[in-house]
Design an enzyme around this catalytic site. Structure first.
Site, PDB file in Angstrom:
ATOM      1  N   ASN A  93       0.798  -1.108   0.078  1.00 43.79           N
ATOM      2  CA  ASN A  93       0.063   0.122  -0.109  1.00 43.79           C
ATOM      3  C   ASN A  93       0.744   1.331  -0.022  1.00 43.79           C
ATOM      4  O   ASN A  93       1.956   1.330   0.400  1.00 43.79           O
ATOM      5  CB  ASN A  93      -0.964   0.038   1.158  1.00 43.79           C
ATOM      6  CG  ASN A  93      -0.448  -0.569   2.440  1.00 43.79           C
ATOM      7  OD1 ASN A  93       0.278  -1.708   2.233  1.00 43.79           O
ATOM      8  ND2 ASN A  93      -0.818  -0.056   3.680  1.00 43.79           N
ATOM      9  N   GLU A 163      -1.045  -0.851 -12.405  1.00 44.23           N
ATOM     10  CA  GLU A 163      -2.259  -1.639 -12.441  1.00 44.23           C
ATOM     11  C   GLU A 163      -3.506  -0.790 -12.630  1.00 44.23           C
ATOM     12  O   GLU A 163      -3.752   0.169 -12.098  1.00 44.23           O
ATOM     13  CB  GLU A 163      -2.581  -2.540 -11.252  1.00 44.23           C
ATOM     14  CG  GLU A 163      -3.625  -3.791 -11.362  1.00 44.23           C
ATOM     15  CD  GLU A 163      -3.541  -4.074 -12.405  1.00 44.23           C
ATOM     16  OE1 GLU A 163      -2.725  -5.124 -13.027  1.00 44.23           O
ATOM     17  OE2 GLU A 163      -4.570  -4.215 -13.232  1.00 44.23           O
ATOM     18  N   LYS A 222      -0.102   6.414 -14.940  1.00 44.50           N
ATOM     19  CA  LYS A 222      -1.088   5.758 -13.732  1.00 44.50           C
ATOM     20  C   LYS A 222      -1.929   6.855 -13.011  1.00 44.50           C
ATOM     21  O   LYS A 222      -3.131   6.906 -12.869  1.00 44.50           O
ATOM     22  CB  LYS A 222      -0.415   4.857 -12.957  1.00 44.50           C
ATOM     23  CG  LYS A 222      -1.152   4.335 -11.889  1.00 44.50           C
ATOM     24  CD  LYS A 222      -2.216   3.399 -12.226  1.00 44.50           C
ATOM     25  CE  LYS A 222      -3.452   3.357 -11.101  1.00 44.50           C
ATOM     26  NZ  LYS A 222      -4.594   2.468 -11.419  1.00 44.50           N
ATOM     27  N   CYS A 278      -7.969   5.032  -4.296  1.00 42.20           N
ATOM     28  CA  CYS A 278      -7.079   5.671  -4.862  1.00 42.20           C
ATOM     29  C   CYS A 278      -7.205   7.092  -5.668  1.00 42.20           C
ATOM     30  O   CYS A 278      -6.634   7.869  -5.742  1.00 42.20           O
ATOM     31  CB  CYS A 278      -6.685   4.614  -6.057  1.00 42.20           C
ATOM     32  SG  CYS A 278      -5.971   2.982  -5.705  1.00 42.20           S
TER      33      CYS A 278
HETATM   34  P1  NAD Z   1      -4.019  -3.106   0.085  1.00 40.30           P
HETATM   35  O1  NAD Z   1      -3.825  -2.445   1.490  1.00 40.30           O
HETATM   36  O2  NAD Z   1      -5.229  -3.804  -0.050  1.00 40.30           O
HETATM   37  O3  NAD Z   1      -2.669  -4.050  -0.022  1.00 40.30           O
HETATM   38  C1  NAD Z   1      -1.372  -3.954   0.446  1.00 40.30           C
HETATM   39  C2  NAD Z   1      -0.953  -4.936   1.164  1.00 40.30           C
HETATM   40  O4  NAD Z   1       0.677  -4.892   1.179  1.00 40.30           O
HETATM   41  C3  NAD Z   1      -1.376  -5.280   2.576  1.00 40.30           C
HETATM   42  O5  NAD Z   1      -1.812  -6.546   2.648  1.00 40.30           O
HETATM   43  C4  NAD Z   1      -0.259  -5.040   3.460  1.00 40.30           C
HETATM   44  O6  NAD Z   1      -0.121  -6.084   4.748  1.00 40.30           O
HETATM   45  C5  NAD Z   1       1.032  -5.376   2.574  1.00 40.30           C
HETATM   46  N1  NAD Z   1       2.231  -5.109   3.030  1.00 40.30           N
HETATM   47  C6  NAD Z   1       2.507  -3.593   3.466  1.00 40.30           C
HETATM   48  N2  NAD Z   1       3.951  -3.567   3.673  1.00 40.30           N
HETATM   49  C7  NAD Z   1       4.402  -4.760   3.527  1.00 40.30           C
HETATM   50  C8  NAD Z   1       5.730  -5.439   3.345  1.00 40.30           C
HETATM   51  N3  NAD Z   1       6.795  -4.541   3.951  1.00 40.30           N
HETATM   52  N4  NAD Z   1       6.010  -6.536   3.298  1.00 40.30           N
HETATM   53  C9  NAD Z   1       4.724  -7.437   2.790  1.00 40.30           C
HETATM   54  N5  NAD Z   1       3.675  -7.088   2.548  1.00 40.30           N
HETATM   55  C10 NAD Z   1       3.191  -5.619   3.030  1.00 40.30           C
HETATM   56  O7  NAD Z   1      -3.732  -2.315  -1.058  1.00 40.30           O
HETATM   57  P2  NAD Z   1      -4.291  -2.451  -2.696  1.00 40.30           P
HETATM   58  O8  NAD Z   1      -5.641  -1.917  -2.682  1.00 40.30           O
HETATM   59  O9  NAD Z   1      -3.880  -3.819  -2.829  1.00 40.30           O
HETATM   60  O10 NAD Z   1      -3.195  -1.353  -3.428  1.00 40.30           O
HETATM   61  C11 NAD Z   1      -1.700  -1.485  -3.457  1.00 40.30           C
HETATM   62  C12 NAD Z   1      -1.022  -0.543  -4.305  1.00 40.30           C
HETATM   63  O11 NAD Z   1      -1.927  -0.674  -5.799  1.00 40.30           O
HETATM   64  C13 NAD Z   1      -1.380   0.930  -4.146  1.00 40.30           C
HETATM   65  O12 NAD Z   1      -0.308   1.597  -4.458  1.00 40.30           O
HETATM   66  C14 NAD Z   1      -2.579   1.355  -5.035  1.00 40.30           C
HETATM   67  O13 NAD Z   1      -2.752   2.732  -5.121  1.00 40.30           O
HETATM   68  C15 NAD Z   1      -2.451   0.409  -6.100  1.00 40.30           C
HETATM   69  N6  NAD Z   1      -3.680   0.271  -6.907  1.00 40.30           N
HETATM   70  C16 NAD Z   1      -4.693  -0.003  -6.157  1.00 40.30           C
HETATM   71  C17 NAD Z   1      -5.837  -0.533  -6.999  1.00 40.30           C
HETATM   72  C18 NAD Z   1      -7.222  -1.111  -6.012  1.00 40.30           C
HETATM   73  O14 NAD Z   1      -8.083  -1.274  -6.981  1.00 40.30           O
HETATM   74  N7  NAD Z   1      -7.249  -1.217  -4.863  1.00 40.30           N
HETATM   75  C19 NAD Z   1      -6.033  -0.502  -8.313  1.00 40.30           C
HETATM   76  C20 NAD Z   1      -4.538  -0.361  -9.204  1.00 40.30           C
HETATM   77  C21 NAD Z   1      -3.518   0.093  -8.275  1.00 40.30           C
HETATM   78  C1  UGA Z   2     -10.357   3.100 -10.198  1.00 38.71           C
HETATM   79  C2  UGA Z   2      -9.933   3.102 -11.818  1.00 38.71           C
HETATM   80  O1  UGA Z   2     -11.146   2.957 -12.458  1.00 38.71           O
HETATM   81  C3  UGA Z   2      -8.864   1.960 -11.918  1.00 38.71           C
HETATM   82  O2  UGA Z   2      -8.699   1.963 -13.389  1.00 38.71           O
HETATM   83  C4  UGA Z   2      -7.756   1.853 -11.097  1.00 38.71           C
HETATM   84  O3  UGA Z   2      -6.798   0.736 -11.229  1.00 38.71           O
HETATM   85  C5  UGA Z   2      -8.127   2.131  -9.781  1.00 38.71           C
HETATM   86  O4  UGA Z   2      -9.083   3.253  -9.558  1.00 38.71           O
HETATM   87  C6  UGA Z   2      -7.047   2.335  -8.713  1.00 38.71           C
HETATM   88  O5  UGA Z   2      -6.006   2.922  -8.752  1.00 38.71           O
HETATM   89  O6  UGA Z   2      -7.345   2.074  -7.565  1.00 38.71           O
HETATM   90  P1  UGA Z   2     -11.953   1.515  -8.441  1.00 38.71           P
HETATM   91  O7  UGA Z   2     -11.543   2.869  -7.612  1.00 38.71           O
HETATM   92  O8  UGA Z   2     -12.084   0.479  -8.283  1.00 38.71           O
HETATM   93  O9  UGA Z   2     -11.120   2.001  -9.974  1.00 38.71           O
HETATM   94  O10 UGA Z   2     -13.545   1.744  -9.134  1.00 38.71           O
HETATM   95  P2  UGA Z   2     -14.263   2.823 -10.209  1.00 38.71           P
HETATM   96  O11 UGA Z   2     -15.243   2.104 -10.954  1.00 38.71           O
HETATM   97  O12 UGA Z   2     -13.048   3.698 -10.918  1.00 38.71           O
HETATM   98  O13 UGA Z   2     -14.956   3.970  -9.104  1.00 38.71           O
HETATM   99  C7  UGA Z   2     -14.517   4.837  -8.479  1.00 38.71           C
HETATM  100  C8  UGA Z   2     -15.606   5.789  -7.730  1.00 38.71           C
HETATM  101  O14 UGA Z   2     -16.346   6.336  -8.618  1.00 38.71           O
HETATM  102  C9  UGA Z   2     -16.676   4.781  -7.115  1.00 38.71           C
HETATM  103  O15 UGA Z   2     -16.840   5.302  -5.958  1.00 38.71           O
HETATM  104  C10 UGA Z   2     -17.683   4.840  -8.130  1.00 38.71           C
HETATM  105  O16 UGA Z   2     -19.153   4.501  -7.545  1.00 38.71           O
HETATM  106  C11 UGA Z   2     -17.374   6.086  -8.636  1.00 38.71           C
HETATM  107  N1  UGA Z   2     -18.188   6.521 -10.008  1.00 38.71           N
HETATM  108  C12 UGA Z   2     -17.591   5.924 -10.955  1.00 38.71           C
HETATM  109  C13 UGA Z   2     -19.184   7.534 -10.180  1.00 38.71           C
HETATM  110  O17 UGA Z   2     -19.530   8.058  -8.991  1.00 38.71           O
HETATM  111  N2  UGA Z   2     -19.602   7.682 -11.409  1.00 38.71           N
HETATM  112  C14 UGA Z   2     -19.371   7.230 -12.392  1.00 38.71           C
HETATM  113  O18 UGA Z   2     -19.843   7.365 -13.541  1.00 38.71           O
HETATM  114  C15 UGA Z   2     -18.236   5.996 -12.307  1.00 38.71           C
END
Ligand code: NAD
Ligand code: UGA
Length: 461
Positions: A93, A163, A222, A278
């Site tokens: 994270n 991602e 990103k 995010c």
């Molecule tokens: P998350 O909090 O769900 O998962 C992160 C994990 O990393 C946790 O389980 C934590 O315990 C682990 N961690 C932290 N420090 C560690 C260490 N030193 N060694 C091993 N494990 C460790 O976070 P996430 O939602 O998976 O997001 C991760 C990254 O991906 C972020 O940078 C986020 O911005 C990016 N991202 C998230 C999404 C999404 O949909 N959630 C989509 C695209 C990108």
């Molecule tokens: C978003 C991006 O869509 C992903 O491409 C990206 O990888 C991710 O963030 C990330 O970096 O974490 P996510 O946050 O999982 O994905 O979901 P979205 O579908 O983008 O929705 C984000 C928020 O916007 C939600 O609260 C959703 O309800 C809201 N939303 C979405 C609206 O209010 N209106 C819309 O038309 C679309």
């Protein structure tokens, strides 16, 4: 299982919403690779090893089950796996920093840096390190510096492979992504490392969808992708306020502009506001980078996307108060949905958190219902939990309520028997549809006073 049986050993550090699903997909599509997902959190790892995964994501368990125990492994043993793996994805994270310089804006890189140091200390061979986490531009360079301060003579290539999956549709997004982006250095070693990562995705993704570029452009892309997506929501939400004043209908406006292929119809659903871990974090990160380079106008432009979102949440609660005779004290309000979007149990930055807390401040009696997110809701509201009721059944949540506030667009809320719900509520009964998912005219016919987003309200009063 011995790594020698496999072509490659891929390790992912961080078993969260990104690490778990992405690695499960790689393992399912590439049985020739050993894929290990490691995390410091033993509870999370145990859940990944079970049939009740730590995250709710439609279709994910099926993908996990294809590969788990065959070539997909979940573990807390990080060092041993670092030593053994040739390719290491880092998906820990990167929350917004809450202290010191850049507090409230820039990313807190402590987890990333700790991971880099862990990789350095456990490595005995050269490695390819891949940033999967979302990071500020030029983080890869800082990581390379840390990794190369070694007297072991080891070489590390740090690549960016951000991602783009969205929660709720992660499996489909990973199976058929619009694109995969891989940023690397244009050196001989950088190109070789890039090819190794391209080769992984090329197992199931058409080559033309695998984009390559330099590391900094990948890192920035990103942040910019999320900023653009969020900006569309704030744009339509700003127009929703104008629609409410003028009697126009935001859904009709969104449809009319969305049919222009240059604008497109996606991400134009007006709502109570965007949530998720995010959008806000990544935009504030972008804002901080712009400020750092003295680009104050650019920083302010993007910061306004976050400000409009906050304002939209505030407006939603204020509209509730106005409609309900300027007092919420003692009134039961059912929050329909606590997840930040449908089809996930994730509540990070969910508008439901703000709405619930604001209603509690106004001394409303709040009952929260959600099919997947109550576990997280209890954590988010732990300091006020004695004031909030958690109820998995929406019918029971609405019983005796003065108002329903729809915060998450769960399909199930569209299919409820609202005649039955109306009969069980206090009168006058209100619906505030923060997602515009319900049949407003039908609700009005039943007797509800209906307040959508960006559309004229339908009131019997
Ligand atoms: P998350 O909090 O769900 O998962 C992160 C994990 O990393 C946790 O389980 C934590 O315990 C682990 N961690 C932290 N420090 C560690 C260490 N030193 N060694 C091993 N494990 C460790 O976070 P996430 O939602 O998976 O997001 C991760 C990254 O991906 C972020 O940078 C986020 O911005 C990016 N991202 C998230 C999404 C999404 O949909 N959630 C989509 C695209 C990108
Ligand atoms: C978003 C991006 O869509 C992903 O491409 C990206 O990888 C991710 O963030 C990330 O970096 O974490 P996510 O946050 O999982 O994905 O979901 P979205 O579908 O983008 O929705 C984000 C928020 O916007 C939600 O609260 C959703 O309800 C809201 N939303 C979405 C609206 O209010 N209106 C819309 O038309 C679309």
């Amino acid at each position: 299982m011995a790594s020698e049986q496999f072509e490659k050993h891929i390790l992912c550090i961080g078993a969260g919403y990104v690490g778990g699903p992405t690695m499960a997909m790689i393992a399912a599509k590439c049985p020739q690779y050993k894929v290990t997902v490691a995390d410091i959190n033993p509870v999370r790892i145990k859940e990944w090893q079970s049939d009740v995964l730590p995250i709710y994501e439609p279709g994910l368990l099926e993908v996990v089950k294809i590969a788990r125990g065959r070539n997909l492994f979940f573990t807390t043993e990080i060092s041993k796996n670092i030593e053994d793996a040739e390719i290491i994805f880092v998906s820990v994270n990167t929350p917004t920093k809450t202290y010191g310089k850049g507090a409230g804006k820039t990313a807190d890189l402590q987890y990333w840096e700790k991971t880099a140091r862990g990789i350095l200390s456990a490595s005995t061979t050269d490695k390819i390190i891949i940033e999967k986490s979302t990071l500020p531009v030029r983080t890869a360079k800082a990581m390379e510096r840390i990794l190369h301060t070694n007297d072991k003579g080891l070489h590390f290539d740090v690549l960016s492979n951000p991602e783009f999956l969205a929660e709720g549709t992660a499996v489909a997004d990973l199976e058929a992504p619009d694109r995969v982006l891989i940023g690397s250095r244009e050196t001989e070693k950088g190109r070789k490392a890039r090819q190794a990562v391209v080769d992984i995705y090329a197992n199931w993704i058409p080559r033309e969808r695998i984009l390559t570029c330099d590391v900094w452009s990948a890192e920035l892309s990103k942040l910019v992708a999320n900023a653009f997506l969020a900006q569309r929501i704030s744009s339509i939400n700003s127009i929703s306020a104008l629609c409410e004043k003028t009697g126009a209908d935001v859904s009709k406006v969104a449809h009319a502009i969305g049919t222009d292929s240059r604008i497109s119809s996606k991400f134009l659903n007006a709502s109570v506001g965007f949530g998720g871990s995010c959008f806000k974090k990544d935009i504030l990160n972008l804002v901080y980078i712009c400020e750092t380079y003295g680009l104050d106008e650019v920083a302010q432009y993007w910061e306004n996307v976050v400000k409009i979102n906050q304002w939209q949440e505030e407006r939603f609660v204020e509209n509730m108060g106005h409609a309900m005779f300027n007092t919420m004290a003692g009134k039961r309000v059912a929050i329909f949905g606590f997840a930040f979007k449908a089809d996930t149990g994730d509540t990070r930055e969910s508008p439901a958190i703000y709405v619930t807390r604001k209603l509690l401040e106004e001394q409303a009696r709040v009952v929260v219902t959600d099919p997947q997110a109550l576990r997280n809701a209890k954590i988010d509201l732990s300091d006020v939990i004695d004031q909030v009721e958690m109820e998995p059944d929406p019918y029971k949540a609405a019983e005796g309520a003065h108002a329903i506030a729809v915060i998450t667009e769960w399909q199930l809320y569209k299919e409820l028997d609202y005649e039955k719900i109306y009969a069980s509520m206090e009168k006058p009964a209100f619906v505030f549809d923060g997602r515009n998912i319900l049949d407003h005219h039908e609700l009005f016919r039943i007797g509800f006073n209906v307040y959508p987003i960006g559309k004229p309200s339908l009131s019997h009063l």
